[in-house]
Design a protein around this motif. Structure first.
Motif, mmCIF file in Angstrom:
data_model
loop_
_atom_site.group_PDB
_atom_site.id
_atom_site.type_symbol
_atom_site.label_atom_id
_atom_site.label_comp_id
_atom_site.label_asym_id
_atom_site.label_seq_id
_atom_site.Cartn_x
_atom_site.Cartn_y
_atom_site.Cartn_z
ATOM 1 N N UNK A 83 0.915 -1.045 -0.105
ATOM 2 C CA UNK A 83 0.043 -0.010 0.017
ATOM 3 C C UNK A 83 1.023 1.201 0.028
ATOM 4 N N UNK A 84 0.683 2.019 -1.099
ATOM 5 C CA UNK A 84 1.593 3.319 -1.231
ATOM 6 C C UNK A 84 0.520 4.482 -0.707
ATOM 7 N N UNK A 85 1.076 5.378 0.312
ATOM 8 C CA UNK A 85 0.489 6.589 0.791
ATOM 9 C C UNK A 85 0.233 7.583 -0.218
ATOM 10 N N UNK A 86 -0.868 8.017 -0.541
ATOM 11 C CA UNK A 86 -0.921 9.073 -1.661
ATOM 12 C C UNK A 86 -1.898 10.126 -1.150
ATOM 13 N N UNK A 87 -1.363 10.890 -0.538
ATOM 14 C CA UNK A 87 -2.144 12.132 0.109
ATOM 15 C C UNK A 87 -2.497 13.181 -1.048
ATOM 16 N N UNK A 88 -3.708 13.591 -1.077
ATOM 17 C CA UNK A 88 -3.802 14.580 -1.979
ATOM 18 C C UNK A 88 -3.186 15.779 -2.076
ATOM 19 N N UNK A 89 -2.619 16.408 -0.974
ATOM 20 C CA UNK A 89 -1.845 17.348 -0.971
ATOM 21 C C UNK A 89 -0.079 17.273 -1.399
ATOM 22 N N UNK A 90 0.214 16.023 -1.161
ATOM 23 C CA UNK A 90 1.605 15.723 -1.291
ATOM 24 C C UNK A 90 1.803 14.167 -1.711
ATOM 25 N N UNK A 92 3.606 11.150 -3.497
ATOM 26 C CA UNK A 92 5.132 10.729 -3.723
ATOM 27 C C UNK A 92 5.427 11.085 -5.139
ATOM 28 N N UNK A 93 6.775 11.182 -5.174
ATOM 29 C CA UNK A 93 7.699 11.395 -6.358
ATOM 30 C C UNK A 93 7.309 9.822 -7.095
ATOM 31 N N UNK A 94 7.167 9.661 -8.308
ATOM 32 C CA UNK A 94 6.837 8.355 -8.797
ATOM 33 C C UNK A 94 8.346 7.576 -8.841
ATOM 34 N N UNK A 95 9.431 7.878 -9.122
ATOM 35 C CA UNK A 95 10.652 7.087 -9.079
ATOM 36 C C UNK A 95 11.155 6.843 -7.552
ATOM 37 N N UNK A 96 10.511 7.678 -6.589
ATOM 38 C CA UNK A 96 10.877 7.365 -5.279
ATOM 39 C C UNK A 96 9.957 6.175 -4.748
ATOM 40 N N UNK A 121 7.918 1.147 5.008
ATOM 41 C CA UNK A 121 9.368 1.509 4.400
ATOM 42 C C UNK A 121 9.133 3.107 3.852
ATOM 43 N N UNK A 122 9.993 3.805 4.453
ATOM 44 C CA UNK A 122 9.961 5.367 3.903
ATOM 45 C C UNK A 122 11.096 5.811 3.091
ATOM 46 N N UNK A 123 10.781 6.410 1.751
ATOM 47 C CA UNK A 123 11.770 6.911 1.160
ATOM 48 C C UNK A 123 11.882 8.508 1.237
ATOM 49 N N UNK A 124 12.245 9.305 0.290
ATOM 50 C CA UNK A 124 12.397 10.527 0.406
ATOM 51 C C UNK A 124 11.059 11.353 0.145
ATOM 52 N N UNK A 125 10.080 10.831 -0.445
ATOM 53 C CA UNK A 125 8.684 11.388 -0.572
ATOM 54 C C UNK A 125 7.591 10.268 -0.322
ATOM 55 N N UNK A 126 8.013 9.027 -0.397
ATOM 56 C CA UNK A 126 6.999 7.862 -0.486
ATOM 57 C C UNK A 126 6.921 7.265 0.930
ATOM 58 N N UNK A 127 5.681 6.815 1.092
ATOM 59 C CA UNK A 127 5.759 5.790 1.957
ATOM 60 C C UNK A 127 4.748 4.708 1.581
ATOM 61 N N UNK A 128 5.598 3.291 1.835
ATOM 62 C CA UNK A 128 5.009 1.855 1.246
ATOM 63 C C UNK A 128 5.150 1.168 2.399
ATOM 64 N N UNK A 188 4.029 11.147 -10.813
ATOM 65 C CA UNK A 188 5.002 11.904 -11.942
ATOM 66 C C UNK A 188 6.202 11.979 -11.133
ATOM 67 N N UNK A 189 7.265 12.388 -11.928
ATOM 68 C CA UNK A 189 8.602 12.846 -11.550
ATOM 69 C C UNK A 189 8.689 14.155 -12.094
ATOM 70 N N UNK A 190 8.700 15.175 -10.967
ATOM 71 C CA UNK A 190 8.883 16.729 -11.397
ATOM 72 C C UNK A 190 10.131 17.067 -12.460
ATOM 73 N N UNK A 191 11.166 16.284 -11.998
ATOM 74 C CA UNK A 191 12.251 16.411 -12.579
ATOM 75 C C UNK A 191 12.907 14.870 -12.914
ATOM 76 N N UNK A 192 13.422 14.821 -14.069
ATOM 77 C CA UNK A 192 14.055 13.547 -14.482
ATOM 78 C C UNK A 192 15.036 13.006 -13.501
#
Length: 240
Positions: free
Chosen positions: A31-38, A40-44, A103-110, A136-140
Motif C-alpha cells: 500500500x502506497x500512501x498518496x495524500x492529495x496535497x503531497x 510521492x514522486x514516481x521514481x521514489x 518503508x519510507x523513502x524521500x517522499x514515499x511511504x509504502x 509523476x517525476x517533477x524532474x528527470x
C-alpha cells in the motif's frame, strides 16, 4: 522454496501454465500512501516499493519459524503476485494498524504486508483502490551512481506507477534469490540501497542479453503475457 534461487524453467514469472499454477495462490499486498496535497514522486515510490519487498523477505518474521514464514513460503511456491493499492488519511491509518512493515523513502511511504490468499485480503486492504497511482517525476531522475544495484525498467512497455512498483519489486526479489548470504547481508546492511531507472533502447538490448535476472510478466494485469519489464542489475550478480 525457502527463498532459494528459482530455476529458469520454473520461474514464477513465466507466462506459461505450470506446476506453480496448481498451488494455492497468494499475493503480497503493498500500500502506497498518496495524500492529495503531497503525493510521492514516481521514481521514489518505485524504489521504496522495491525496498519494501526486500525488507519483507529479509525480516526475521518471514524466516524459519517466524509468524509470517509459512505465508511467505506458500507465496513463493506459487506465482509471485504483488498488488499495489493506494491509501490516504484514515485509510492509511487503518492499513498501518495491520501487521506489516512501513518503508519510507524521500517522499514515499509504502507499507508491505505478509502474503495473503488471492481471495482472502483483509477487509481494510480489500477496500483500497488499485487505480490512482499514476504518479509523476517533477524532474528527470539523476543517473545512478554505479555503486548501488539498479532495477532497469523496459523502455518498450508502458505501465502505471502501481504496476511499475510491483514490477520493480519482482526485479528486486529475483536479485535477492540469486545472491549468496554474504552479498545479501551487505545489501541489507546498506538499507537495501538501489535505484530504479528506465533504460534506453540500446542499454535495454544489452541488459536483456547479459544473463542478469529478467522479469517476464505473466500478464495478469495491464500488459501482455511474456512482456519483459525489468532487469535486475546488482553488482554482485554474474554476467554472460
Amino acid at each position: 522454496m525457502n527463498s532459494e534461487p528459482t530455476p529458469a524453467q520454473d520461474s514464477p514469472f513465466r507466462p506459461e501454465t505450470g506446476a506453480r499454477d496448481a498451488a494455492p495462490q497468494f499475493v503480497l499486498p503493498l500500500v502506497v500512501r498518496v495524500e492529495r496535497a503531497a503525493p510521492p514522486v514516481r521514481t521514489d515510490a518505485l524504489e521504496t516499493a522495491a525496498r519494501a519487498v526486500l525488507v519483507m523477505l529479509a525480516d526475521e518474521r518471514s524466516l524459519g519459524d517466524g509468524p509470517w514464514a509459512q505465508a511467505v513460503r506458500d507465496w513463493q511456491d506459487a506465482r509471485i503476485r504483488k498488488v499495489v493499492r493506494r491509501a490516504r488519511g484514515a485509510e492509511w491509518r487503518r492499513a498501518e494498524a495491520l501487521p506489516g512493515i512501513t518503508v519510507t523513502g524521500k517522499s514515499a511511504q509504502v507499507r508491505v504486508f505478509p502474503p495473503v490468499p488471492l481471495d482472502g485480503w483483509p477487509k481494510d486492504l480489500a477496500r483500497l483502490q488499485v487505480s490512482g497511482t499514476d504518479l509523476d517525476d517533477p524532474q528527470p531522475p539523476a543517473e545512478p551512481d554505479g555503486a548501488a544495484p539498479v532495477l532497469w525498467l523496459s523502455p518498450e512497455v508502458e505501465m502505471s506507477a502501481g504496476k511499475a512498483m510491483a514490477q520493480a519489486g519482482h526485479g528486486a526479489q529475483l536479485a535477492w534469490w540469486e545472491l549468496g548470504e554474504e552479498e545479501r547481508a551487505a545489501w541489507r546492511d546498506s538499507g537495501f540501497a538501489l535505484a530504479v531507472r528506465t533504460a534506453g533502447v540500446e542499454r535495454w538490448r544489452r541488459l536483456t542479453g547479459s544473463g542478469l535476472p529478467v522479469v517476464q510478466d505473466a500478464g495478469f494485469t495491464e500488459i501482455a503475457p511474456g512482456s519483459c519489464t525489468v532487469v535486475a542489475d546488482h553488482p554482485a550478480l554474474p554476467r554472460t
